[in-house]
Design a protein around this motif. Structure first.
Motif, PDB file in Angstrom:
ATOM      1  N   UNK A 195      -7.331 -10.624  97.130  1.00 54.43           N
ATOM      2  CA  UNK A 195      -6.016 -10.099  96.764  1.00 54.43           C
ATOM      3  C   UNK A 195      -5.759  -8.750  97.423  1.00 54.43           C
ATOM      4  N   UNK A 196      -6.782  -7.907  97.504  1.00 56.81           N
ATOM      5  CA  UNK A 196      -6.639  -6.602  98.141  1.00 56.81           C
ATOM      6  C   UNK A 196      -6.339  -6.747  99.632  1.00 56.81           C
ATOM      7  N   UNK A 197      -7.000  -7.680 100.308  1.00 50.45           N
ATOM      8  CA  UNK A 197      -6.730  -7.906 101.732  1.00 50.45           C
ATOM      9  C   UNK A 197      -5.312  -8.426 101.951  1.00 50.45           C
ATOM     10  N   UNK A 198      -4.856  -9.305 101.074  1.00 49.68           N
ATOM     11  CA  UNK A 198      -3.495  -9.819 101.211  1.00 49.68           C
ATOM     12  C   UNK A 198      -2.472  -8.713 101.031  1.00 49.68           C
ATOM     13  N   UNK A 199      -2.728  -7.800 100.096  1.00 47.72           N
ATOM     14  CA  UNK A 199      -1.767  -6.730  99.842  1.00 47.72           C
ATOM     15  C   UNK A 199      -1.791  -5.665 100.932  1.00 47.72           C
ATOM     16  N   UNK A 200      -2.976  -5.211 101.319  1.00 46.54           N
ATOM     17  CA  UNK A 200      -3.070  -4.064 102.209  1.00 46.54           C
ATOM     18  C   UNK A 200      -3.060  -4.419 103.691  1.00 46.54           C
ATOM     19  N   UNK A 242      14.328 -14.256 102.729  1.00 48.51           N
ATOM     20  CA  UNK A 242      13.592 -13.086 103.181  1.00 48.51           C
ATOM     21  C   UNK A 242      12.240 -12.991 102.472  1.00 48.51           C
ATOM     22  N   UNK A 243      12.224 -13.292 101.183  1.00 46.50           N
ATOM     23  CA  UNK A 243      10.974 -13.300 100.430  1.00 46.50           C
ATOM     24  C   UNK A 243      10.009 -14.333 100.996  1.00 46.50           C
ATOM     25  N   UNK A 244      10.496 -15.545 101.233  1.00 45.61           N
ATOM     26  CA  UNK A 244       9.632 -16.604 101.753  1.00 45.61           C
ATOM     27  C   UNK A 244       9.117 -16.284 103.148  1.00 45.61           C
ATOM     28  N   UNK A 245       9.963 -15.728 103.997  1.00 45.86           N
ATOM     29  CA  UNK A 245       9.506 -15.407 105.343  1.00 45.86           C
ATOM     30  C   UNK A 245       8.438 -14.311 105.310  1.00 45.86           C
ATOM     31  N   UNK A 246       8.579 -13.331 104.422  1.00 55.31           N
ATOM     32  CA  UNK A 246       7.574 -12.277 104.284  1.00 55.31           C
ATOM     33  C   UNK A 246       6.255 -12.860 103.763  1.00 55.31           C
ATOM     34  N   UNK A 247       6.335 -13.740 102.780  1.00 56.47           N
ATOM     35  CA  UNK A 247       5.143 -14.342 102.199  1.00 56.47           C
ATOM     36  C   UNK A 247       4.419 -15.229 103.207  1.00 56.47           C
ATOM     37  N   UNK A 248       5.143 -16.071 103.907  1.00 49.93           N
ATOM     38  CA  UNK A 248       4.524 -16.983 104.871  1.00 49.93           C
ATOM     39  C   UNK A 248       3.930 -16.210 106.041  1.00 49.93           C
ATOM     40  N   UNK A 249       4.617 -15.167 106.494  1.00 49.68           N
ATOM     41  CA  UNK A 249       4.082 -14.353 107.590  1.00 49.68           C
ATOM     42  C   UNK A 249       2.777 -13.674 107.173  1.00 49.68           C
ATOM     43  N   UNK A 250       2.707 -13.200 105.933  1.00 48.08           N
ATOM     44  CA  UNK A 250       1.475 -12.580 105.440  1.00 48.08           C
ATOM     45  C   UNK A 250       0.334 -13.581 105.324  1.00 48.08           C
ATOM     46  N   UNK A 251       0.632 -14.792 104.864  1.00 45.39           N
ATOM     47  CA  UNK A 251      -0.409 -15.821 104.754  1.00 45.39           C
ATOM     48  C   UNK A 251      -0.903 -16.265 106.130  1.00 45.39           C
ATOM     49  N   UNK A 252      -0.018 -16.342 107.089  1.00 42.27           N
ATOM     50  CA  UNK A 252      -0.422 -16.688 108.458  1.00 42.27           C
ATOM     51  C   UNK A 252      -1.301 -15.586 109.033  1.00 42.27           C
ATOM     52  N   UNK A 253      -0.934 -14.333 108.778  1.00 38.15           N
ATOM     53  CA  UNK A 253      -1.747 -13.209 109.260  1.00 38.15           C
ATOM     54  C   UNK A 253      -3.135 -13.243 108.620  1.00 38.15           C
ATOM     55  N   UNK A 254      -3.204 -13.609 107.340  1.00 38.83           N
ATOM     56  CA  UNK A 254      -4.505 -13.710 106.663  1.00 38.83           C
ATOM     57  C   UNK A 254      -5.341 -14.832 107.273  1.00 38.83           C
TER      58      UNK A 254
END
Length: 82
Positions: free
Chosen positions: A28-33, A47-59
Motif C-alpha cells: 500500500x505504501x508503494x502504491x501511494x508514494x 479522471x479517477x479511473x485513468x489515475x488509478x489505472x496509470x498507477x497500477x500499470x506503473x506498479x
C-alpha cells in the motif's frame, strides 16, 4: 494479531494474512508514494479511473515487488477425490 483484537474463530488463511500485515502495508505504501495513487477529489469519474489505472500499470513495471509465498491446500478437493 493486534493486542486489542477479540478472540474469534478464524480461517487459517485469515490468520496467515494477519501475520503478513507488514508486507501488505508495504505494498500500500508503494502504491501511494511511488506510483502516486492517492485519495483525492477528482472532478470526473473518468479522471479517477485513468489515475488509478496509470498507477497500477506503473506498479506492474516495478522491478522488485513484495510478494506473499502462501500455498493454500484445498482439503475439500482432496476429500472429494477419496
Amino acid at each position: 494479531i493486534k493486542k486489542n483484537m477479540k478472540n474469534a474463530l478464524m480461517h487459517i488463511h485469515d490468520k496467515v494474512l494477519l501475520k503478513k500485515r507488514a508486507l501488505i502495508e508495504t505494498v500500500n505504501d508503494e502504491l501511494k508514494n511511488i506510483c502516486q495513487i492517492e485519495h483525492t477529489r477528482h472532478r470526473s469519474f473518468e479522471n479517477f479511473l485513468s489515475n488509478l489505472i496509470a498507477g497500477l500499470i506503473a506498479y506492474h513495471f516495478l522491478p522488485k515487488k513484495p510478494s506473499l509465498n502462501i500455498d493454500i491446500i484445498d482439503n475439500d478437493h482432496i476429500n472429494k477425490a477419496a
